[in-house]
Design a protein around this motif. Sequence first.
Motif, PDB file in Angstrom:
ATOM      1  N   ALA A  62      -2.389  15.657  -2.758  1.00  0.00           N
ATOM      2  CA  ALA A  62      -1.954  14.421  -2.103  1.00  0.00           C
ATOM      3  C   ALA A  62      -0.824  14.682  -1.113  1.00  0.00           C
ATOM      4  O   ALA A  62      -0.810  14.132  -0.005  1.00  0.00           O
ATOM      5  CB  ALA A  62      -1.508  13.410  -3.155  1.00  0.00           C
ATOM      6  N   LEU A  75       0.824  -1.210   0.000  1.00  0.00           N
ATOM      7  CA  LEU A  75       0.000   0.000   0.000  1.00  0.00           C
ATOM      8  C   LEU A  75       0.858   1.260   0.000  1.00  0.00           C
ATOM      9  O   LEU A  75       0.557   2.228  -0.715  1.00  0.00           O
ATOM     10  CB  LEU A  75      -0.920  -0.019   1.219  1.00  0.00           C
ATOM     11  CG  LEU A  75      -1.982  -1.131   1.233  1.00  0.00           C
ATOM     12  CD1 LEU A  75      -2.796  -1.075   2.524  1.00  0.00           C
ATOM     13  CD2 LEU A  75      -2.890  -1.036   0.031  1.00  0.00           C
ATOM     14  N   GLY A 129       0.852   3.908  -3.095  1.00  0.00           N
ATOM     15  CA  GLY A 129       0.480   5.311  -2.902  1.00  0.00           C
ATOM     16  C   GLY A 129       1.598   6.258  -3.285  1.00  0.00           C
ATOM     17  O   GLY A 129       1.365   7.267  -3.981  1.00  0.00           O
ATOM     18  N   THR A 132       2.094   6.304  -7.120  1.00  0.00           N
ATOM     19  CA  THR A 132       1.007   6.983  -7.821  1.00  0.00           C
ATOM     20  C   THR A 132       1.140   8.496  -7.729  1.00  0.00           C
ATOM     21  O   THR A 132       1.031   9.223  -8.734  1.00  0.00           O
ATOM     22  CB  THR A 132      -0.344   6.532  -7.246  1.00  0.00           C
ATOM     23  OG1 THR A 132      -0.479   5.120  -7.391  1.00  0.00           O
ATOM     24  CG2 THR A 132      -1.493   7.223  -7.970  1.00  0.00           C
TER      25      THR A 132
END
Length: 288
Positions: free
Chosen positions: A120, A90, A94, A97
Amino acid sequence: QASRLLELPYSSFDDDDDDDGDEAAEQDPPKPSPFSRCVRYLAFLWNLLFLLLGLLTLAVGVWGLLTKSPLPVGERGVSLGSDPMLLFVLAGLGASTVSLAGCLGALRASPCLLRFFLGAVLAFGGLELLGGLLLLLLRRRLRDALRDLLLLCLLRYLEDPDLQFLVDEVQQGLQCCGLESYRDWESNPYFNCSAPGARACGVPASCCREPLQNGSVPNGQCGFGALALGPAAAGALLHAGGCGAALAAWLRGQAGAIAAGAAALVLLEAVGALMALGVLGEIVAVRG
């Protein structure tokens, strides 16, 4: 009539040409400065570095999930949702991305991608600050939660290879055994004195003072039968002290390094956000 046209200082065609030139000059957008191009390339390289780190973390997580022995979900198994390697997956997904959005946004001058990247990064920074505040406000409860986690690791030792690796590293690194003392291993169903097998009434080899036989060969049986010994004999064979107090002391000693690492992470995120904000401002100014 021809002589009159020659005597005119300019014609209507000249006016049209001048108007078209002015309109073309007004419609031609200004070019970005060399400094803004430099910031744009730096933002691209900055995000490319974090993209590679994110992909590396993702690869480690996927490799950890694929190379594990498949344990069934049930009495002795663990589900995928509780697997610690899922955190690497994960986190890598993240980070990669968000970094990919920053790379493409800086390379293609995309305001949409840059705004997504900034949002983000601000969200991650807010979560990190919130986590730091919770650590300061809930230190006692977190200490109790850490003790419960250590106790869970002791109970599920030999059932989960990740927990087994974690417990062995903590006991070897801190030279401790169990939570409060080595007697805590009596609560484990495999090391309890009433359990069947050779491990009954023993402790893991990571508790031993000399886990190597003849100084080089790992001795996995050095802790067998240790729970049946008296305190003096067990203290000569094992690190009898518990890991709860040792881990708390280690965390207090590493508080400065942990705070410096957190501050460096926030600074890196702030630098990336400032560069992306500069590129976004330049794009808006040029296109506006």
